[in-house]
Design an enzyme around this catalytic site. Sequence first.
Site, PDB file in Angstrom:
ATOM      1  N   ARG A  16      24.496 -66.489 -41.697  1.00  0.00           N
ATOM      2  CA  ARG A  16      25.529 -67.536 -41.704  1.00  0.00           C
ATOM      3  C   ARG A  16      26.692 -67.185 -40.765  1.00  0.00           C
ATOM      4  NH1 ARG A  16      27.159 -68.340 -47.687  1.00  0.00           N
ATOM      5  NH2 ARG A  16      26.671 -66.126 -47.733  1.00  0.00           N
ATOM      6  N   GLU A  17      26.351 -66.591 -39.629  1.00  0.00           N
ATOM      7  CA  GLU A  17      27.390 -66.170 -38.677  1.00  0.00           C
ATOM      8  C   GLU A  17      28.272 -67.349 -38.258  1.00  0.00           C
ATOM      9  OE1 GLU A  17      24.177 -65.507 -38.564  1.00  0.00           O
ATOM     10  OE2 GLU A  17      23.736 -63.580 -37.624  1.00  0.00           O
ATOM     11  N   GLY A 436      32.683 -81.139 -68.276  1.00  0.00           N
ATOM     12  CA  GLY A 436      32.021 -79.870 -68.584  1.00  0.00           C
ATOM     13  C   GLY A 436      32.751 -78.640 -68.104  1.00  0.00           C
ATOM     14  N   SER A 437      32.968 -78.524 -66.791  1.00  0.00           N
ATOM     15  CA  SER A 437      33.544 -77.273 -66.308  1.00  0.00           C
ATOM     16  C   SER A 437      35.069 -77.339 -66.304  1.00  0.00           C
ATOM     17  CB  SER A 437      33.036 -76.966 -64.899  1.00  0.00           C
ATOM     18  OG  SER A 437      33.276 -78.048 -64.043  1.00  0.00           O
ATOM     19  N   HIS A 698      38.444 -84.739 -57.072  1.00  0.00           N
ATOM     20  CA  HIS A 698      38.304 -84.208 -55.713  1.00  0.00           C
ATOM     21  C   HIS A 698      39.659 -84.074 -55.031  1.00  0.00           C
ATOM     22  CE1 HIS A 698      34.030 -84.581 -56.095  1.00  0.00           C
ATOM     23  NE2 HIS A 698      34.182 -85.825 -56.510  1.00  0.00           N
TER      24      HIS A 698
END
Length: 757
Positions: A16-17, A436-437, A698
């Site tokens: 993932r450079e 939930g989270s 969001h």
Amino acid sequence: MAKIHNLGFPRIGANRELKFALEKYWKGESSQSELTELAAGLRQKHWQQQSGLDLTPVGDFSFYDQVLDTSFTLGNIPARVEGLAGDELDNYFRVARGRSANDSGCHCVHAGEMTKWFDTNYHYIVPEFTADTRFELNPERLLAQLTEAKAQGVAAKPVLIGPVTYLWLGKEKDNSNKLDLLDQLLPVYGQLLALLADNGGEWVQIDEPILVTELSAEWQQALSKAYQTLNKGQVKLLLATYFGELKENLSLAVNLQVQGLHFDAVRGRNEVDAVIAALPADKVLSLGVINGRNIWKTDLNAVLNWLEPIARDVGERLWVAPSCSLLHVPVDLNSEQKLDDEIQSWLAFALQKLDELAVLARALNQGRDAVFAELAANQAAIDSRRQSRRVNNPDVQAAVAAINPQLGQRQNPYADRIAKQTAHLNLPAFPTTTIGSFPQTADIRQTRLKFKKGELDQATYVSQMKQEIARAVREQEALDLDVLVHGEAERNDMVEYFGEQLDGYAFSQFGWVQSYGSRCVKPPILFGDISRPAAMTVAWTQYAQSLTAKPMKGMLTGPVTILNWSFVRDDQPRSVSCYQLALAIRAEVLDLEKAGVKVIQIDEAALREGLPLRRSEWQDYLSWAVESFRITANGVADETQIHTHMCYSEFNDIIASIADMDADVITIETSRSDMELLDAFDNFKYPNEIGPGVYDIHSPNIPTEAQMVKLMQQAAKRIPAERLWVNPDCGLKTRQWAEVVPALQNMVAAAKTLRAN
Ligand code: GLN
Ligand code: ZN
């Protein structure tokens, strides 16, 4: 001699450079020249890795997205970035993500909309059109990459998105018809092709994957017209389709005025003969025989069995390739250090797929004996996978065979159930809950990481997670929410968490695939029959319930979402894997119920994204997807309340299936749409309860009580108030407690105001 080529290569880098370089650059921690040097280095490396090919893709590299690159090449750049400081790359990143590296602090423009690239998990930046859109060729990026490749001796084949697919991918920002832009788009493509020819491109790959979708006559005509116009003979065009069969577009596709056709012979295997029969005899036929959408080794002997006769017939005109760009698979299986040897022997990532291609070419061109050892090794791996006891679990297969409609059937209809649930749960009107989270703080991530690395023992880990759960419960009680959650502190990811505890799943360390921009996902690998050796969530949920007298929701990920976010088996239909997952999660649902959990949420965040590209295939998918959910959820007593959650709000075209899931409560994302999207539920007379999200998780903004009351009032115009819940759009894991607490305070206050009216 059959030629081999590739349609595109992953650009993010085996480690993932590119991701890390981009993020560093965006933060202002590196210079533009450092970024462009890294990119040139990656391109060089990737071209070298593809040097066994007769033709290598050039122009498939991108700093963010190939569709956005195309918009810039065509000079279709949103007016909102005009005149801003900086150079083209600054504007490129502004359109991609709202700001460039040099726009410190402010979000100076809004980013382009992002959407899924066909049925992959890759997301592109949607081109923007108006009646006034004008195109102007801006070929520097592509020409520079072509020159760079030529200087390195690469057998370069420039890759473009075709003009008709480009228009199809975009969106009109006014009421114009984007197809009207074709006439002025084609000359720009014409200029580009001429320039590529001048710069030594012999073949150009031009992608028109819309040919695998249902097209209206207008779009079909646009394709014919485009290639009539572009066929000037300067370069040879290889028109590429992928991701499916051509069906009613077959005759159109084979007759387009180009010099070659690439066809996805993995998903379109059944159409290969028809394509060959219909393809004019002077055209190149490129067959995509290696799956670019999955990570399994190709059964090379099986491919050769059908490909050899074709190679004899088609002769020189045959090219062989992966089915589509390798963008959708990880780079190098050899990076993996921790995968089980046996499972690793069954897999192929991008580089291994190119090796397979080379073996196929030698077998076709020199005979199978020339690659005897390679084919034998491949056969051994294929046989080992087919026969492995870890893949085949007779008990699971028997359980799937025994599935009957009863299994997906609740004991009584919703109307009866809801009365019992209301009595059992003792909830007020407009009940409040969350999805939930709760915030995944740095502490939580650290603790999980240390535990995973073995730096923390089990007992310490459990006690720290319990502290997090206790905190989440405390906060929720203080907020006076009605149905609580444990907060999901122990979960890194809603699919991985379950995959890790199921038999039949494996995990790579470096199997990253680009999702959008610098973001990658590492889909777990569903390799075998799925079973659940032990309960997965019961202990955490029970602990959370022990801390409160209010109902605690059990929290599970549904089978369709687990399936859609994994690399799945190619040796059985997706539906069968889904049913296996359904049975495993069903067992968890029943264990939760047995443990006294009265409300159980089964998230199906990815149900919609599994829809096939062709509408004619939707019904089949929806029927097994919904049945899988029903099997998972519906074994419970009437009193147990089943929730489901979906993080989107377009339900118009699938509302009947959503209703068929028969969840007692569905929570969805609606806060940004003014509740208009509830019309689908209203028009359908959706019978069960709905929690339309009122808090846009969001955004860091804190919604006010008044805003949320207003949204709920709008909701109540469409859905009877007694069937409405009040909740956020989605889970809160990406937010901070300092944002979550005031937002939820306002949300609970809004619910109380609604009750008082
Ligand atoms: N229960 C999950 C959470 O709250 C749901 C996430 C999702 O739908 N994407 O994080
Ligand atoms: Zn969600």
